[in-house]
Design a protein around this motif. Structure first.
Motif, PDB file in Angstrom:
ATOM      1  N   GLY A 411       0.804  -1.221   0.000  1.00 61.07           N
ATOM      2  CA  GLY A 411       0.000   0.000   0.000  1.00 61.07           C
ATOM      3  C   GLY A 411       0.832   1.265   0.000  1.00 61.07           C
ATOM      4  O   GLY A 411       0.354   2.334  -0.383  1.00 61.07           O
ATOM      5  N   PHE A 412       2.091   1.144   0.390  1.00 56.64           N
ATOM      6  CA  PHE A 412       2.954   2.313   0.492  1.00 56.64           C
ATOM      7  C   PHE A 412       3.663   2.648  -0.826  1.00 56.64           C
ATOM      8  O   PHE A 412       4.295   3.697  -0.924  1.00 56.64           O
ATOM      9  CB  PHE A 412       4.006   2.098   1.588  1.00 56.64           C
ATOM     10  CG  PHE A 412       3.413   1.893   2.951  1.00 56.64           C
ATOM     11  CD1 PHE A 412       2.894   2.954   3.677  1.00 56.64           C
ATOM     12  CD2 PHE A 412       3.358   0.624   3.509  1.00 56.64           C
ATOM     13  CE1 PHE A 412       2.335   2.759   4.925  1.00 56.64           C
ATOM     14  CE2 PHE A 412       2.809   0.414   4.766  1.00 56.64           C
ATOM     15  CZ  PHE A 412       2.296   1.491   5.469  1.00 56.64           C
ATOM     16  N   LEU A 414       2.477   1.022  -4.327  1.00 54.55           N
ATOM     17  CA  LEU A 414       1.827   0.612  -5.573  1.00 54.55           C
ATOM     18  C   LEU A 414       1.493   1.788  -6.491  1.00 54.55           C
ATOM     19  O   LEU A 414       1.930   1.844  -7.646  1.00 54.55           O
ATOM     20  CB  LEU A 414       0.551  -0.175  -5.264  1.00 54.55           C
ATOM     21  CG  LEU A 414       0.697  -1.605  -4.751  1.00 54.55           C
ATOM     22  CD1 LEU A 414      -0.667  -2.192  -4.443  1.00 54.55           C
ATOM     23  CD2 LEU A 414       1.422  -2.468  -5.777  1.00 54.55           C
ATOM     24  N   LEU A 415       0.703   2.733  -5.988  1.00 58.44           N
ATOM     25  CA  LEU A 415       0.267   3.855  -6.827  1.00 58.44           C
ATOM     26  C   LEU A 415       1.433   4.749  -7.213  1.00 58.44           C
ATOM     27  O   LEU A 415       1.520   5.202  -8.370  1.00 58.44           O
ATOM     28  CB  LEU A 415      -0.802   4.664  -6.100  1.00 58.44           C
ATOM     29  CG  LEU A 415      -2.241   4.160  -6.248  1.00 58.44           C
ATOM     30  CD1 LEU A 415      -3.185   4.990  -5.384  1.00 58.44           C
ATOM     31  CD2 LEU A 415      -2.694   4.197  -7.704  1.00 58.44           C
ATOM     32  N   ASP A 416       2.337   5.006  -6.284  1.00 64.28           N
ATOM     33  CA  ASP A 416       3.489   5.860  -6.596  1.00 64.28           C
ATOM     34  C   ASP A 416       4.336   5.244  -7.699  1.00 64.28           C
ATOM     35  O   ASP A 416       4.785   5.935  -8.619  1.00 64.28           O
ATOM     36  CB  ASP A 416       4.339   6.067  -5.338  1.00 64.28           C
ATOM     37  CG  ASP A 416       3.672   6.983  -4.330  1.00 64.28           C
ATOM     38  OD1 ASP A 416       2.746   7.716  -4.737  1.00 64.28           O
ATOM     39  OD2 ASP A 416       4.061   6.958  -3.152  1.00 64.28           O
ATOM     40  N   PHE A 417       4.566   3.949  -7.622  1.00 64.02           N
ATOM     41  CA  PHE A 417       5.344   3.260  -8.649  1.00 64.02           C
ATOM     42  C   PHE A 417       4.636   3.325  -9.995  1.00 64.02           C
ATOM     43  O   PHE A 417       5.229   3.635 -11.034  1.00 64.02           O
ATOM     44  CB  PHE A 417       5.575   1.810  -8.221  1.00 64.02           C
ATOM     45  CG  PHE A 417       6.564   1.046  -9.067  1.00 64.02           C
ATOM     46  CD1 PHE A 417       7.382   1.682  -9.997  1.00 64.02           C
ATOM     47  CD2 PHE A 417       6.682  -0.336  -8.919  1.00 64.02           C
ATOM     48  CE1 PHE A 417       8.298   0.964 -10.757  1.00 64.02           C
ATOM     49  CE2 PHE A 417       7.589  -1.067  -9.671  1.00 64.02           C
ATOM     50  CZ  PHE A 417       8.389  -0.410 -10.604  1.00 64.02           C
ATOM     51  N   GLY A 418       3.334   3.037  -9.996  1.00 64.87           N
ATOM     52  CA  GLY A 418       2.575   3.051 -11.249  1.00 64.87           C
ATOM     53  C   GLY A 418       2.499   4.426 -11.877  1.00 64.87           C
ATOM     54  O   GLY A 418       2.683   4.589 -13.092  1.00 64.87           O
ATOM     55  N   GLN A 419       2.245   5.449 -11.067  1.00 65.90           N
ATOM     56  CA  GLN A 419       2.126   6.804 -11.598  1.00 65.90           C
ATOM     57  C   GLN A 419       3.476   7.389 -11.996  1.00 65.90           C
ATOM     58  O   GLN A 419       3.561   8.187 -12.926  1.00 65.90           O
ATOM     59  CB  GLN A 419       1.455   7.690 -10.551  1.00 65.90           C
ATOM     60  CG  GLN A 419      -0.008   7.326 -10.303  1.00 65.90           C
ATOM     61  CD  GLN A 419      -0.600   8.003  -9.077  1.00 65.90           C
ATOM     62  OE1 GLN A 419       0.133   8.571  -8.245  1.00 65.90           O
ATOM     63  NE2 GLN A 419      -1.929   7.943  -8.929  1.00 65.90           N
ATOM     64  N   GLY A 420       4.540   6.957 -11.311  1.00 64.39           N
ATOM     65  CA  GLY A 420       5.860   7.506 -11.609  1.00 64.39           C
ATOM     66  C   GLY A 420       6.545   6.851 -12.785  1.00 64.39           C
ATOM     67  O   GLY A 420       7.131   7.532 -13.641  1.00 64.39           O
ATOM     68  N   SER A 421       6.475   5.524 -12.868  1.00 62.62           N
ATOM     69  CA  SER A 421       7.184   4.788 -13.921  1.00 62.62           C
ATOM     70  C   SER A 421       6.273   4.312 -15.047  1.00 62.62           C
ATOM     71  O   SER A 421       6.756   3.834 -16.077  1.00 62.62           O
ATOM     72  CB  SER A 421       7.890   3.569 -13.308  1.00 62.62           C
ATOM     73  OG  SER A 421       8.800   3.961 -12.317  1.00 62.62           O
TER      74      SER A 421
END
Length: 464
Positions: A411-412, A414-421
């Motif tokens: 949860g810490f 997933l979204l950051d990785f997807g939106q960033g890369s």
């Protein structure tokens, strides 16, 4: 169930059981399955309403998602303390006590006035909900023979994986029409109904093949009202280390590692990210978010189980007929190829999100992933408990710990990785991790029996 216990002790691997015994087994198994389904439906109703919770409590959507990850962490850790007790005092007291904790904690969640208060109540919901994860597999092993467990573990696995999938379908519309707090109120009502069911229809299943049980020669209602130790043994500090001693066995460790990646990237990933993705791509409301998350995941699980549990029983029983009644656990793993649908579905979903495809493409990716995840769930529980049946409670606890502690971490990032890369890259990375964790299953298929013989039998309550 004394007659059932005697029947099991007398017969090592029957193909057919008397109808009365089948009915008794079936009803008790339903009790554990319904409890697990209800716990996970309750947990799954919340993600579809993350946006509503975030707006009401003045936090971000990511912070709202911690309400689920916190619950997940407690579900994973609590059984480590529960298992030693249920091997002495029985399964039934744990089901009753922890279901009551879940009921009260959901009421607390419904009336929590602050984000901190809601987080605190979710901690206790996770603690209470952990019991079905801790001993569900052990309860099934108490009641069913090896040649039957694939099917029964399949029902349990459907409850385990489909709970978070049914939940969003209802949770989105509950939050939309009645407010997100009613999610917890409904959960409390459901838990109350389950508690009544357990009190009157779930007798004790723990027994020993060798030692005297304090439940022997007791009638149904005497066993329902029984208090105290089922088996007269001492509880020591060493009992709490028994879970971790099972990690030295490759037939337990490797499937646990594989399953933690399959469940996290094949189910939890969608639960934690779907709401944000679909609101950004399609401007969906909470009800639509729940449908796009819940329906494909549920459909995939049903298809996956249709291809796994009963077929693995058929394979292992056919093997037994050709080998003098010996049921080789590794035969179940011949269905492990179904698990490859997890990385395939992840790639489909990730690429479709990144290229902003219509919502139906995302649904296809989720469904394909879910088929593989359901197969992974059933095979992991059935194979590990086949290998070490007396230690089924410890094995269920370890599977649950790997599953939930790993899921807590994603949860810490997933979204950051997807939106960033880019979601194609991020989801592709998770697909690669899952595939690498799948490869050791090929070693177990080919050399698993030799490895188990080389490691020996665990010196841990071998009579259960």
């Amino acid at each position: 169930m004394t007659s059932l216990n005697n029947e099991k002790a007398a017969q090592s691997s029957p193909d057919v059981l008397p109808n009365k015994i089948k009915i008794a087994q079936s009803e008790e198994n339903k009790g554990a399955d319904v409890l697990k389904l209800d716990d996970d439906v309750g947990a799954g109703m919340l993600p579809a309403a993350f946006s509503a919770v975030a707006k009401s409590l003045h936090v971000t959507k990511e912070q709202a998602s911690y309400l689920t990850t916190t619950y997940t962490l407690l579900c994973g850790l609590t059984p480590l303390l529960v298992t030693p007790y249920v091997n002495l005092y029985g399964r039934r007291p744990a089901y009753i006590i922890f279901t009551l904790i879940t009921l009260v904690s959901n009421i607390g969640s419904a009336y929590a006035a602050t984000y901190a208060g809601l987080i605190a109540s979710r901690v206790f919901v996770g603690l209470g909900s952990s019991v079905a994860l801790a001993i569900g597999g052990a309860t099934i092993c108490d009641m069913f023979f090896q040649g039957q467990r694939g099917t029964m573990v399949g029902f349990y696995a459907l409850a385990l994986t489909n709970g978070p999938h049914f939940g969003p379908i209802a949770g989105g519309y509950v939050a939309l029409n009645m407010g997100w707090r009613w999610i917890f109120k409904f959960n409390a009502i459901f838990q109350g109904c389950i508690l009544v069911l357990i009190l009157f229809s779930l007798p004790e299943t723990l027994y020993s093949r060798e030692d005297f049980s304090n439940l022997e020669q007791r009638g149904y209602w005497a066993r329902i009202s029984f208090r105290g130790k089922v088996l007269d043994r001492r509880l020591t500090w060493d009992s709490f280390a028994s879970n971790f001693r099972m990690l030295r066995y490759w037939a337990v460790l490797l499937p646990c590692v594989y399953y933690m990646t399959s469940n996290t990237y094949g189910s939890i990933l969608f639960v934690l990210t779907s709401s944000s993705i679909t609101e950004d791509l399609y401007n969906f409301n909470t009800g639509q978010n729940g449908l796009l998350l819940g329906v494909p995941l549920t459909l995939g699980c049903l298809l996956g189980e249709a291809c796994t549990g009963w077929i693995s029983d058929s394979l292992i029983n056919r093997y037994a007929k050709r080998h003098g009644g010996y049921r080789k656990p590794e035969v179940r793993l011949h269905l492990a190829f179904l698990g490859l649908l997890v990385p395939v579905g992840l790639v489909i979903h990730g690429v479709c999100v990144q290229t902003r495809q219509p919502w139906i493409a995302l649904a296809v990716g989720i469904t394909v992933t879910s088929i593989g995840n359901q197969a992974a769930t059933t095979l992991t529980y059935a194979y590990c408990t086949d290998c070490y049946k007396p230690q089924a409670a410890e094995i269920s606890t370890l599977i649950n710990m790997f599953r939930n502690v790993f899921a807590f971490t994603v949860g810490f990032y997933l979204l950051d990785f997807g939106q960033g890369s880019g979601f194609g890259v991020a989801w592709g990375t998770f697909a690669a991790i899952n595939f690498v964790s799948w490869l050791p299953l090929l070693v177990l298929i080919r050399r698993g029996e030799t490895i188990r013989k080389g490691q020996g039998v665990p010196n841990l309550h071998q009579d259960l």
